[in-house]
Design a protein around this motif. Structure first.
Motif, PDB file in Angstrom:
ATOM      1  N   THR A  98       0.822  -1.198   0.000  1.00  0.00           N
ATOM      2  CA  THR A  98       0.000   0.000   0.000  1.00  0.00           C
ATOM      3  C   THR A  98       0.860   1.252   0.000  1.00  0.00           C
ATOM      4  O   THR A  98       2.005   1.231   0.455  1.00  0.00           O
ATOM      5  CB  THR A  98      -0.950   0.023   1.209  1.00  0.00           C
ATOM      6  OG1 THR A  98      -1.798   1.172   1.111  1.00  0.00           O
ATOM      7  CG2 THR A  98      -0.196   0.044   2.524  1.00  0.00           C
ATOM      8  N   ALA A  99       0.286   2.320  -0.506  1.00  0.00           N
ATOM      9  CA  ALA A  99       0.920   3.636  -0.436  1.00  0.00           C
ATOM     10  C   ALA A  99       0.355   4.429   0.734  1.00  0.00           C
ATOM     11  O   ALA A  99       0.785   5.544   0.990  1.00  0.00           O
ATOM     12  CB  ALA A  99       0.706   4.394  -1.742  1.00  0.00           C
ATOM     13  N   PHE A 100      -0.622   3.852   1.442  1.00  0.00           N
ATOM     14  CA  PHE A 100      -1.315   4.547   2.526  1.00  0.00           C
ATOM     15  C   PHE A 100      -0.830   4.035   3.882  1.00  0.00           C
ATOM     16  O   PHE A 100      -1.210   2.952   4.316  1.00  0.00           O
ATOM     17  CB  PHE A 100      -2.824   4.351   2.407  1.00  0.00           C
ATOM     18  CG  PHE A 100      -3.358   4.758   1.058  1.00  0.00           C
ATOM     19  CD1 PHE A 100      -3.441   6.100   0.710  1.00  0.00           C
ATOM     20  CD2 PHE A 100      -3.772   3.804   0.144  1.00  0.00           C
ATOM     21  CE1 PHE A 100      -3.921   6.483  -0.533  1.00  0.00           C
ATOM     22  CE2 PHE A 100      -4.255   4.170  -1.101  1.00  0.00           C
ATOM     23  CZ  PHE A 100      -4.323   5.518  -1.448  1.00  0.00           C
ATOM     24  N   SER A 101      -0.013   4.827   4.564  1.00  0.00           N
ATOM     25  CA  SER A 101       0.541   4.380   5.844  1.00  0.00           C
ATOM     26  C   SER A 101      -0.546   4.134   6.884  1.00  0.00           C
ATOM     27  O   SER A 101      -0.396   3.283   7.753  1.00  0.00           O
ATOM     28  CB  SER A 101       1.564   5.385   6.375  1.00  0.00           C
ATOM     29  OG  SER A 101       0.961   6.650   6.569  1.00  0.00           O
ATOM     30  N   GLY A 102      -1.660   4.840   6.782  1.00  0.00           N
ATOM     31  CA  GLY A 102      -2.756   4.647   7.725  1.00  0.00           C
ATOM     32  C   GLY A 102      -3.429   3.297   7.613  1.00  0.00           C
ATOM     33  O   GLY A 102      -4.113   2.855   8.537  1.00  0.00           O
ATOM     34  N   ALA A 103      -3.216   2.592   6.499  1.00  0.00           N
ATOM     35  CA  ALA A 103      -3.851   1.284   6.305  1.00  0.00           C
ATOM     36  C   ALA A 103      -3.076   0.145   6.956  1.00  0.00           C
ATOM     37  O   ALA A 103      -3.618  -0.948   7.126  1.00  0.00           O
ATOM     38  CB  ALA A 103      -3.997   1.007   4.808  1.00  0.00           C
ATOM     39  N   VAL A 104      -1.846   0.401   7.342  1.00  0.00           N
ATOM     40  CA  VAL A 104      -0.988  -0.665   7.869  1.00  0.00           C
ATOM     41  C   VAL A 104      -1.590  -1.292   9.128  1.00  0.00           C
ATOM     42  O   VAL A 104      -1.690  -2.516   9.232  1.00  0.00           O
ATOM     43  CB  VAL A 104       0.441  -0.145   8.119  1.00  0.00           C
ATOM     44  CG1 VAL A 104       1.279  -1.179   8.862  1.00  0.00           C
ATOM     45  CG2 VAL A 104       1.097   0.250   6.803  1.00  0.00           C
ATOM     46  N   ASP A 105      -2.002  -0.484  10.094  1.00  0.00           N
ATOM     47  CA  ASP A 105      -2.574  -1.029  11.329  1.00  0.00           C
ATOM     48  C   ASP A 105      -3.856  -1.808  11.054  1.00  0.00           C
ATOM     49  O   ASP A 105      -4.078  -2.869  11.646  1.00  0.00           O
ATOM     50  CB  ASP A 105      -2.851   0.084  12.341  1.00  0.00           C
ATOM     51  CG  ASP A 105      -1.580   0.630  12.970  1.00  0.00           C
ATOM     52  OD1 ASP A 105      -0.555  -0.084  12.967  1.00  0.00           O
ATOM     53  OD2 ASP A 105      -1.603   1.780  13.455  1.00  0.00           O
ATOM     54  N   HIS A 106      -4.697  -1.307  10.154  1.00  0.00           N
ATOM     55  CA  HIS A 106      -5.938  -2.013   9.810  1.00  0.00           C
ATOM     56  C   HIS A 106      -5.623  -3.370   9.174  1.00  0.00           C
ATOM     57  O   HIS A 106      -6.266  -4.376   9.494  1.00  0.00           O
ATOM     58  CB  HIS A 106      -6.796  -1.183   8.855  1.00  0.00           C
ATOM     59  CG  HIS A 106      -7.282   0.097   9.444  1.00  0.00           C
ATOM     60  ND1 HIS A 106      -8.192   0.150  10.474  1.00  0.00           N
ATOM     61  CD2 HIS A 106      -6.972   1.387   9.146  1.00  0.00           C
ATOM     62  CE1 HIS A 106      -8.427   1.409  10.793  1.00  0.00           C
ATOM     63  NE2 HIS A 106      -7.698   2.184  10.007  1.00  0.00           N
ATOM     64  N   ALA A 107      -4.633  -3.395   8.291  1.00  0.00           N
ATOM     65  CA  ALA A 107      -4.266  -4.644   7.620  1.00  0.00           C
ATOM     66  C   ALA A 107      -3.701  -5.656   8.605  1.00  0.00           C
ATOM     67  O   ALA A 107      -4.059  -6.837   8.571  1.00  0.00           O
ATOM     68  CB  ALA A 107      -3.258  -4.354   6.505  1.00  0.00           C
ATOM     69  N   ARG A 108      -2.837  -5.210   9.502  1.00  0.00           N
ATOM     70  CA  ARG A 108      -2.259  -6.124  10.487  1.00  0.00           C
ATOM     71  C   ARG A 108      -3.340  -6.664  11.419  1.00  0.00           C
ATOM     72  O   ARG A 108      -3.364  -7.846  11.752  1.00  0.00           O
ATOM     73  CB  ARG A 108      -1.165  -5.430  11.304  1.00  0.00           C
ATOM     74  CG  ARG A 108       0.055  -4.982  10.506  1.00  0.00           C
ATOM     75  CD  ARG A 108       0.839  -6.129   9.874  1.00  0.00           C
ATOM     76  NE  ARG A 108       1.413  -7.051  10.800  1.00  0.00           N
ATOM     77  CZ  ARG A 108       2.637  -6.999  11.302  1.00  0.00           C
ATOM     78  NH1 ARG A 108       3.438  -6.039  10.954  1.00  0.00           N
ATOM     79  NH2 ARG A 108       3.066  -7.913  12.122  1.00  0.00           N
ATOM     80  N   HIS A 109      -4.271  -5.790  11.837  1.00  0.00           N
ATOM     81  CA  HIS A 109      -5.374  -6.215  12.696  1.00  0.00           C
ATOM     82  C   HIS A 109      -6.274  -7.225  11.984  1.00  0.00           C
ATOM     83  O   HIS A 109      -6.804  -8.144  12.613  1.00  0.00           O
ATOM     84  CB  HIS A 109      -6.194  -5.002  13.147  1.00  0.00           C
ATOM     85  CG  HIS A 109      -7.328  -5.346  14.047  1.00  0.00           C
ATOM     86  ND1 HIS A 109      -7.142  -5.778  15.352  1.00  0.00           N
ATOM     87  CD2 HIS A 109      -8.661  -5.343  13.844  1.00  0.00           C
ATOM     88  CE1 HIS A 109      -8.318  -6.038  15.897  1.00  0.00           C
ATOM     89  NE2 HIS A 109      -9.256  -5.768  15.005  1.00  0.00           N
ATOM     90  N   ALA A 110      -6.434  -7.084  10.664  1.00  0.00           N
ATOM     91  CA  ALA A 110      -7.277  -8.001   9.885  1.00  0.00           C
ATOM     92  C   ALA A 110      -6.610  -9.348   9.655  1.00  0.00           C
ATOM     93  O   ALA A 110      -7.264 -10.303   9.250  1.00  0.00           O
ATOM     94  CB  ALA A 110      -7.647  -7.361   8.546  1.00  0.00           C
ATOM     95  N   GLY A 111      -5.291  -9.428   9.914  1.00  0.00           N
ATOM     96  CA  GLY A 111      -4.610 -10.715   9.786  1.00  0.00           C
ATOM     97  C   GLY A 111      -3.448 -10.754   8.812  1.00  0.00           C
ATOM     98  O   GLY A 111      -2.880 -11.823   8.580  1.00  0.00           O
TER      99      GLY A 111
END
Length: 128
Positions: A98-111
């Motif tokens: 991703t180019a969106f740093s804000g998505a990293v935590d959401h992605a890690r939380h999703a698995g």
């Protein structure tokens, strides 16, 4: 997005050829699908599919059983983050690009096992 791709599983030779494992790539940008595919094959991965949507990735993961799915966050229809639980349930390790740093935590939380954060500068470097 340069450098060695981490080895997620030991190499195997169950199909007569040595490779790190099977990978599926999901990105709606054809250039990025191609670049990720080249990086993976260069590291010994067999790319079994490269698709544009999360729904295609989920459907093919159930059929092709890749070891790893490399998926973008921002996709048409279902997002890559929303697809992560189904991909993990199907047995794949998920790596998010991703180019969106804000998505990293959401992605890690999703698995997601890992997140590769790229910038426009990195994309420019790939084209040189």
């Amino acid at each position: 997005m340069t450098g060695a791709i981490p080895q997620l599983r030991p190499g195997r030779a169950d199909d007569g050829g040595m490779h790190e494992g099977k990978a599926l790539i999901c990105d709606d940008d054809a250039f990025l699908r191609s670049m990720v595919g080249q990086l993976l094959t260069g590291q010994g991965w067999e790319v079994v599919a490269a698709v544009e949507t999360a729904v295609e990735a989920i459907n093919l993961t159930s059929v092709l059983r890749p070891d790893v799915v490399v998926i973008d966050v921002s996709l048409r229809g279902m997002s890559g983050v929303d697809a992560i639980p189904e991909l993990v349930d199907a047995g794949a390790v998920v790596v998010v690009c991703t180019a969106f740093s804000g998505a990293v935590d959401h992605a890690r939380h999703a698995g997601a096992m890992a997140c590769l954060l790229y910038t426009s500068d990195a994309a420019d470097d790939l084209t040189r």
